[in-house]
Design a protein around this motif. Sequence first.
Motif, PDB file in Angstrom:
ATOM      1  N   ASP A  73      -7.824  42.763  11.184  1.00 40.64           N
ATOM      2  CA  ASP A  73      -8.280  43.770  12.043  1.00 40.64           C
ATOM      3  C   ASP A  73      -9.366  44.547  11.897  1.00 40.64           C
ATOM      4  O   ASP A  73      -9.825  45.342  12.655  1.00 40.64           O
ATOM      5  N   VAL A  74     -10.011  44.438  10.507  1.00 45.17           N
ATOM      6  CA  VAL A  74     -11.249  44.971  10.163  1.00 45.17           C
ATOM      7  C   VAL A  74     -12.322  43.995  10.266  1.00 45.17           C
ATOM      8  O   VAL A  74     -12.432  42.947   9.837  1.00 45.17           O
ATOM      9  N   ASP A  75     -13.538  44.609  10.811  1.00 43.76           N
ATOM     10  CA  ASP A  75     -14.768  44.077  10.670  1.00 43.76           C
ATOM     11  C   ASP A  75     -15.643  45.029  10.082  1.00 43.76           C
ATOM     12  O   ASP A  75     -15.995  45.838  10.563  1.00 43.76           O
ATOM     13  N   PHE A  76     -15.993  44.396   8.834  1.00 45.39           N
ATOM     14  CA  PHE A  76     -16.831  45.318   7.916  1.00 45.39           C
ATOM     15  C   PHE A  76     -18.373  45.167   8.310  1.00 45.39           C
ATOM     16  O   PHE A  76     -19.039  46.315   8.319  1.00 45.39           O
ATOM     17  N   ASP A  77     -18.670  44.306   9.131  1.00 46.86           N
ATOM     18  CA  ASP A  77     -20.160  44.105   9.425  1.00 46.86           C
ATOM     19  C   ASP A  77     -20.549  45.447  10.570  1.00 46.86           C
ATOM     20  O   ASP A  77     -21.391  45.994  10.691  1.00 46.86           O
ATOM     21  N   ARG A  78     -19.363  45.336  11.761  1.00 42.24           N
ATOM     22  CA  ARG A  78     -19.518  46.338  12.870  1.00 42.24           C
ATOM     23  C   ARG A  78     -18.939  47.399  12.460  1.00 42.24           C
ATOM     24  O   ARG A  78     -19.001  48.510  13.240  1.00 42.24           O
ATOM     25  N   ILE A 115     -11.625  51.047  17.144  1.00 47.48           N
ATOM     26  CA  ILE A 115     -12.251  52.204  16.751  1.00 47.48           C
ATOM     27  C   ILE A 115     -13.308  52.003  15.841  1.00 47.48           C
ATOM     28  O   ILE A 115     -13.260  51.030  14.857  1.00 47.48           O
ATOM     29  N   TYR A 116     -14.349  52.826  15.763  1.00 46.58           N
ATOM     30  CA  TYR A 116     -15.462  52.704  15.067  1.00 46.58           C
ATOM     31  C   TYR A 116     -15.342  53.572  13.710  1.00 46.58           C
ATOM     32  O   TYR A 116     -14.779  54.710  14.008  1.00 46.58           O
ATOM     33  N   LEU A 117     -15.612  53.052  12.511  1.00 39.25           N
ATOM     34  CA  LEU A 117     -15.043  53.645  11.465  1.00 39.25           C
ATOM     35  C   LEU A 117     -16.443  54.363  10.476  1.00 39.25           C
ATOM     36  O   LEU A 117     -17.467  53.864  10.743  1.00 39.25           O
ATOM     37  N   ASP A 118     -16.299  55.461  10.086  1.00 39.63           N
ATOM     38  CA  ASP A 118     -17.460  56.167   9.383  1.00 39.63           C
ATOM     39  C   ASP A 118     -17.485  55.398   8.142  1.00 39.63           C
ATOM     40  O   ASP A 118     -16.648  54.659   7.536  1.00 39.63           O
ATOM     41  N   ASP A 119     -18.613  55.963   7.664  1.00 37.77           N
ATOM     42  CA  ASP A 119     -19.287  54.914   6.316  1.00 37.77           C
ATOM     43  C   ASP A 119     -18.339  55.044   5.347  1.00 37.77           C
ATOM     44  O   ASP A 119     -18.031  54.138   4.499  1.00 37.77           O
ATOM     45  N   GLU A 120     -17.846  56.355   5.097  1.00 38.09           N
ATOM     46  CA  GLU A 120     -17.032  56.595   3.830  1.00 38.09           C
ATOM     47  C   GLU A 120     -15.423  55.754   3.786  1.00 38.09           C
ATOM     48  O   GLU A 120     -15.129  55.218   2.896  1.00 38.09           O
ATOM     49  N   THR A 121     -14.883  55.690   5.037  1.00 37.11           N
ATOM     50  CA  THR A 121     -13.995  54.911   5.393  1.00 37.11           C
ATOM     51  C   THR A 121     -14.032  53.702   5.142  1.00 37.11           C
ATOM     52  O   THR A 121     -13.174  52.653   4.429  1.00 37.11           O
ATOM     53  N   VAL A 122     -15.211  53.103   5.659  1.00 33.72           N
ATOM     54  CA  VAL A 122     -15.440  51.758   5.418  1.00 33.72           C
ATOM     55  C   VAL A 122     -15.789  51.219   3.924  1.00 33.72           C
ATOM     56  O   VAL A 122     -15.171  50.411   3.300  1.00 33.72           O
ATOM     57  N   ASP A 123     -16.375  52.265   3.077  1.00 37.78           N
ATOM     58  CA  ASP A 123     -16.424  52.020   1.611  1.00 37.78           C
ATOM     59  C   ASP A 123     -14.971  51.937   0.960  1.00 37.78           C
ATOM     60  O   ASP A 123     -15.121  51.021   0.164  1.00 37.78           O
ATOM     61  N   SER A 124     -14.225  52.667   1.389  1.00 38.58           N
ATOM     62  CA  SER A 124     -12.938  53.041   0.868  1.00 38.58           C
ATOM     63  C   SER A 124     -12.194  51.815   1.149  1.00 38.58           C
ATOM     64  O   SER A 124     -11.587  51.003   0.262  1.00 38.58           O
TER      65      SER A 124
END
Length: 170
Positions: free
Chosen positions: A21-26, A58-67
């Motif tokens: 369910d996660v797309d790290f690139d997008r 849902i678009y994720l903020d950078d800090e959430t993506v990094d975590s």
Amino acid sequence: FNFLYYTGLRKGELFALTWNDVDFDRKTLTVNKQITTKTGTGSYKITSTKTKNSDGIIYLDDETVDSLKEHYKHECKCYGFNKNWFIFGGLKPISSTTLSRKLDYYINLSSVKRITAHGFRHSHASLLIYLGCDEYEVAARLRDTVETVMNTYYHMFPEKKTVAVNTLNN
């Protein structure tokens, strides 16, 4: 808990998330299922989301993506890992009781006011409103109706009633 706060997910949606369910690139998260324990068998079942509107990206903020990336690196090291694993739990999803127990633990450590896991959804909506997002943006992010957002959250911000007239005056 940061993840709940910065995404506004419902508990069942959180429990059902897999790495697919996660797309790290997008920097996106696809929400299209939930977990229920109301099965009568003592086990869990993956079902469709609460409402037709609940499915979405849902678009994720950078800090959430990094975590999430850090968590993903750790999970990848586990024997047998694959992207069908649950983000929170691994082979099996984290249970509601475990989530509540950990939440209580951290609340007791910090001595902040008690909040439920669902309270993070309300806090997320309140944050978005406070930051200036309109009811349409908040509804889209929460995958809820504008009517629900207006009835549930906007009463907490009475100053929003004067935004239009203040803008006209300026």
